[in-house]
Write a protein that holds these residues in place. Structure first.
Motif, PDB file in Angstrom:
ATOM      1  N   GLY A   1       0.829  -1.192   0.000  1.00 26.85           N
ATOM      2  CA  GLY A   1       0.000   0.000   0.000  1.00 26.85           C
ATOM      3  C   GLY A   1       0.867   1.247   0.000  1.00 26.85           C
ATOM      4  O   GLY A   1       2.051   1.204   0.368  1.00 26.85           O
ATOM      5  N   THR A   2       0.297   2.358  -0.399  1.00 29.83           N
ATOM      6  CA  THR A   2       1.038   3.617  -0.408  1.00 29.83           C
ATOM      7  C   THR A   2       0.065   4.784  -0.265  1.00 29.83           C
ATOM      8  O   THR A   2      -1.156   4.602  -0.241  1.00 29.83           O
ATOM      9  N   VAL A   3       0.614   5.982  -0.159  1.00 32.79           N
ATOM     10  CA  VAL A   3      -0.172   7.210  -0.184  1.00 32.79           C
ATOM     11  C   VAL A   3       0.300   8.021  -1.382  1.00 32.79           C
ATOM     12  O   VAL A   3       1.478   8.383  -1.459  1.00 32.79           O
ATOM     13  N   GLU A   4      -0.608   8.273  -2.305  1.00 31.89           N
ATOM     14  CA  GLU A   4      -0.302   9.047  -3.507  1.00 31.89           C
ATOM     15  C   GLU A   4      -1.290  10.196  -3.634  1.00 31.89           C
ATOM     16  O   GLU A   4      -2.502   9.975  -3.670  1.00 31.89           O
ATOM     17  N   LYS A   5      -0.768  11.427  -3.659  1.00 38.36           N
ATOM     18  CA  LYS A   5      -1.602  12.623  -3.738  1.00 38.36           C
ATOM     19  C   LYS A   5      -2.659  12.630  -2.634  1.00 38.36           C
ATOM     20  O   LYS A   5      -3.823  13.000  -2.860  1.00 38.36           O
ATOM     21  N   GLY A   6      -2.228  12.223  -1.469  1.00 39.34           N
ATOM     22  CA  GLY A   6      -3.092  12.247  -0.296  1.00 39.34           C
ATOM     23  C   GLY A   6      -4.092  11.121  -0.217  1.00 39.34           C
ATOM     24  O   GLY A   6      -4.884  11.067   0.728  1.00 39.34           O
ATOM     25  N   LYS A   7      -4.052  10.167  -1.150  1.00 39.78           N
ATOM     26  CA  LYS A   7      -5.021   9.074  -1.170  1.00 39.78           C
ATOM     27  C   LYS A   7      -4.337   7.755  -0.827  1.00 39.78           C
ATOM     28  O   LYS A   7      -3.300   7.410  -1.403  1.00 39.78           O
ATOM     29  N   TYR A   8      -4.939   7.046   0.083  1.00 39.52           N
ATOM     30  CA  TYR A   8      -4.452   5.720   0.481  1.00 39.52           C
ATOM     31  C   TYR A   8      -4.921   4.699  -0.544  1.00 39.52           C
ATOM     32  O   TYR A   8      -6.117   4.592  -0.815  1.00 39.52           O
ATOM     33  N   ARG A   9      -3.995   3.949  -1.105  1.00 38.08           N
ATOM     34  CA  ARG A   9      -4.376   3.033  -2.174  1.00 38.08           C
ATOM     35  C   ARG A   9      -3.471   1.810  -2.205  1.00 38.08           C
ATOM     36  O   ARG A   9      -2.370   1.816  -1.647  1.00 38.08           O
ATOM     37  N   LEU A  10      -3.979   0.783  -2.874  1.00 39.07           N
ATOM     38  CA  LEU A  10      -3.188  -0.407  -3.128  1.00 39.07           C
ATOM     39  C   LEU A  10      -2.218  -0.113  -4.255  1.00 39.07           C
ATOM     40  O   LEU A  10      -2.619   0.238  -5.363  1.00 39.07           O
ATOM     41  N   LYS A  11      -0.933  -0.260  -3.980  1.00 37.39           N
ATOM     42  CA  LYS A  11       0.085  -0.001  -4.985  1.00 37.39           C
ATOM     43  C   LYS A  11       0.353  -1.236  -5.829  1.00 37.39           C
ATOM     44  O   LYS A  11       0.473  -1.156  -7.050  1.00 37.39           O
ATOM     45  N   GLN A  12       0.498  -2.393  -5.187  1.00 37.98           N
ATOM     46  CA  GLN A  12       0.772  -3.630  -5.914  1.00 37.98           C
ATOM     47  C   GLN A  12       0.214  -4.807  -5.129  1.00 37.98           C
ATOM     48  O   GLN A  12       0.456  -4.927  -3.932  1.00 37.98           O
ATOM     49  N   ALA A  13      -0.528  -5.671  -5.805  1.00 43.71           N
ATOM     50  CA  ALA A  13      -1.113  -6.844  -5.159  1.00 43.71           C
ATOM     51  C   ALA A  13      -0.331  -8.100  -5.503  1.00 43.71           C
ATOM     52  O   ALA A  13       0.311  -8.190  -6.554  1.00 43.71           O
ATOM     53  N   SER A  14      -0.373  -9.068  -4.611  1.00 42.08           N
ATOM     54  CA  SER A  14       0.177 -10.419  -4.838  1.00 42.08           C
ATOM     55  C   SER A  14       1.623 -10.405  -5.283  1.00 42.08           C
ATOM     56  O   SER A  14       2.003 -11.030  -6.272  1.00 42.08           O
ATOM     57  N   VAL A  15       2.459  -9.693  -4.544  1.00 44.60           N
ATOM     58  CA  VAL A  15       3.899  -9.663  -4.819  1.00 44.60           C
ATOM     59  C   VAL A  15       4.527 -10.926  -4.231  1.00 44.60           C
ATOM     60  O   VAL A  15       4.377 -11.191  -3.027  1.00 44.60           O
ATOM     61  N   PRO A  16       5.227 -11.733  -5.023  1.00 42.27           N
ATOM     62  CA  PRO A  16       5.785 -12.978  -4.503  1.00 42.27           C
ATOM     63  C   PRO A  16       6.818 -12.756  -3.401  1.00 42.27           C
ATOM     64  O   PRO A  16       7.582 -11.784  -3.430  1.00 42.27           O
ATOM     65  N   VAL A  17       6.806 -13.637  -2.421  1.00 44.76           N
ATOM     66  CA  VAL A  17       7.772 -13.584  -1.325  1.00 44.76           C
ATOM     67  C   VAL A  17       8.989 -14.428  -1.692  1.00 44.76           C
ATOM     68  O   VAL A  17       8.845 -15.609  -1.973  1.00 44.76           O
ATOM     69  N   PRO A  18      10.188 -13.840  -1.672  1.00 44.38           N
ATOM     70  CA  PRO A  18      11.387 -14.623  -2.003  1.00 44.38           C
ATOM     71  C   PRO A  18      11.808 -15.515  -0.836  1.00 44.38           C
ATOM     72  O   PRO A  18      11.304 -15.382   0.287  1.00 44.38           O
ATOM     73  N   ALA A  19      12.736 -16.403  -1.108  1.00 43.38           N
ATOM     74  CA  ALA A  19      13.277 -17.248  -0.047  1.00 43.38           C
ATOM     75  C   ALA A  19      14.118 -16.401   0.905  1.00 43.38           C
ATOM     76  O   ALA A  19      14.871 -15.532   0.476  1.00 43.38           O
ATOM     77  N   VAL A  20      13.969 -16.666   2.189  1.00 47.99           N
ATOM     78  CA  VAL A  20      14.755 -15.989   3.223  1.00 47.99           C
ATOM     79  C   VAL A  20      15.355 -17.082   4.113  1.00 47.99           C
ATOM     80  O   VAL A  20      14.632 -17.931   4.627  1.00 47.99           O
ATOM     81  N   ASN A  21      16.663 -17.035   4.289  1.00 51.03           N
ATOM     82  CA  ASN A  21      17.331 -18.014   5.134  1.00 51.03           C
ATOM     83  C   ASN A  21      17.064 -17.733   6.608  1.00 51.03           C
ATOM     84  O   ASN A  21      16.888 -16.577   7.013  1.00 51.03           O
ATOM     85  N   LYS A  22      17.081 -18.779   7.405  1.00 50.90           N
ATOM     86  CA  LYS A  22      16.903 -18.594   8.855  1.00 50.90           C
ATOM     87  C   LYS A  22      18.029 -17.744   9.430  1.00 50.90           C
ATOM     88  O   LYS A  22      19.151 -17.755   8.921  1.00 50.90           O
ATOM     89  N   TRP A  23      17.731 -17.048  10.508  1.00 52.49           N
ATOM     90  CA  TRP A  23      18.737 -16.228  11.163  1.00 52.49           C
ATOM     91  C   TRP A  23      18.805 -16.578  12.643  1.00 52.49           C
ATOM     92  O   TRP A  23      17.978 -17.271  13.164  1.00 52.49           O
TER      93      TRP A  23
END
Length: 418
Positions: free
Chosen positions: A396-418
């Protein structure tokens, strides 16, 4: 023969009614409606700690999910789920001290937590107590273990921010990694885990992300101008603030004081753009910043999640705004009732235990439609306390004062354990 709009709407209503009836009937072991059996759920809230500012919406929306389920699914099946909230203050010691009394009073079939302190306080107790803990937040690296009794509907915060940074680096183009600063704190195990996970992803993916500095603050910082100025001199392009709303406000005021309001802040669901904007004055204050999480974005778009919220508000007296904390509460409530529903179906509504609810979480595949789009399709395994396959996030983001969905269903990459 063609179908008119009136016919279509009538059939759609009938389809919805049949779906609800089928869900209720699935719980019944006999055709008659039985006397009601009440099961308890322990709700851990934060009415006086760092998240008190968002708790009305979160706790209100998750409770109203139970009200809806009890009326439309549980009542015909002769079962009900009652939730009682306890103020854990987002504090490990407080939650630890409350838990024996909560368990003794309620004998709960599930507990609903807020995040890191709940997991830290209860993870070792839950297997013996046979009570699953279901969290509205993202997962944690310190809880990334097999055969857990604590569940998160989302991957870790590190997974979520990794998805965002991978997306943003691609959007900006070029081969240079993004340079970010992490604003964090050591007052909570959850905060520590978030910045450690982000550091791990940056270490493993130097072409995507570089952390110029991790800044440690107190729980409720007031002035971070000196710290923000320092990281900007190191060319930080994004400031990650995933601890609380007070920290977002302090960072944004620092950027304003320095005349650098074009530098975006990244937040999560619990300290969302609308909540942080409201805390600092208005939504315009968060112009150009971002939020990322594996939940529906509560924008003004006509979505199934918004339609479900409107149903709760008009039909079940929900007193809350359509906010990211509310979406977290709805997600937490929906995952709980659907898991209980599956467990009750298997046992005919009688004698359902916490172990049965956990078994349902591990054995069932939950379609997104069962969550009204509040959550994606969900399938847990025994390898982690959160789904590890097919994860995605919304930005989500704020553009020109409006709250909106910027990008949907963005894939999650692999993250190694820490």
């Amino acid at each position: 023969m063609s179908m008119t709009n009136k016919d279509f709407r009538a059939r759609a209503r009938i389809g919805t009614q049949l779906a609800v009836a089928a869900a209720a009937a699935a719980l019944l072991s006999a055709p008659e409606v039985r006397a009601q059996t009440v099961y308890n759920v322990a709700g851990i809230a934060d009415f006086t700690g760092p998240y008190a500012d968002v708790m009305k919406d979160l706790a209100g929306c998750r409770k109203t999910v139970f009200d809806w389920w009890n009326e439309e699914v549980g009542k015909p099946a002769g079962v009900a789920l009652r939730i009682k909230d306890f103020d854990g203050r987002y504090d490990v010691a407080q939650i630890s001290s409350l838990w024996p009394g909560m368990k003794s009073e309620l004998n709960p079939v599930a507990a609903l937590g807020l995040g890191g302190p709940d997991v830290a306080a209860l993870a070792q107790r839950l297997p013996g107590d046979k009570v699953p803990l279901i969290n509205a937040t993202a997962g944690y690296g310190f809880a990334w273990k097999p055969d857990s009794w604590a569940f998160n509907a989302r991957p870790t915060y590190a997974h979520e921010v990794a998805a965002f940074y991978t997306w943003l680096q691609q959007q900006r183009g070029g081969n240079a990694p993004l340079k970010i600063a992490v604003i964090s704190s050591e007052v909570s195990p959850a905060y520590v885990d978030i910045h450690k996970g982000t550091q791990q992803f940056a270490k493993d993916n130097p072409k995507i992300l570089e952390i110029v500095e991790t800044v440690y603050t107190e729980a409720q910082p007031t002035d971070l101008t000196q710290q923000v100025n320092r990281v900007l001199r190191k060319d930080a392009q994004v400031l990650q603030v995933l601890n609380n709303t007070a920290s977002v406000v302090a960072v944004r005021r620092a950027l304003q004081a320095l005349g650098k309001t074009d530098i975006p802040i990244l937040v999560s669901a619990h300290n969302s753009l609308p909540a942080s904007g409201k805390a600092i004055g208005d939504l315009n204050q968060m112009e150009g910043s971002f939020e990322v999480y594996g939940l529906a974005v509560p924008s003004d778009d006509a979505t199934p999640a918004r339609a479900f919220f409107d149903k709760l508000r008009t039909g079940y007296k929900l007193q809350a705004g359509f906010t990211t904390p509310c979406v977290m509460g709805m997600a937490q409530g929906l995952l709980t009732v659907r898991a209980f529903e599956a467990a009750a179906k298997a046992k005919g509504g009688k004698g359902v235990t916490g172990a049965d609810v956990r078994d349902a979480l591990l054995s069932q595949s939950f379609p997104s439609e069962s969550f009204f789009g509040v959550l994606p399709a969900m399938k847990f395994g025994t390898d982690a306390p959160f789904p590890t396959q097919g994860n995605s996030v919304n930005i989500g983001t704020v553009e020109k004062g409006k709250y909106r969905l910027k990008q949907a269903s963005v894939p999650v990459p692999a993250v190694n354990k820490w």
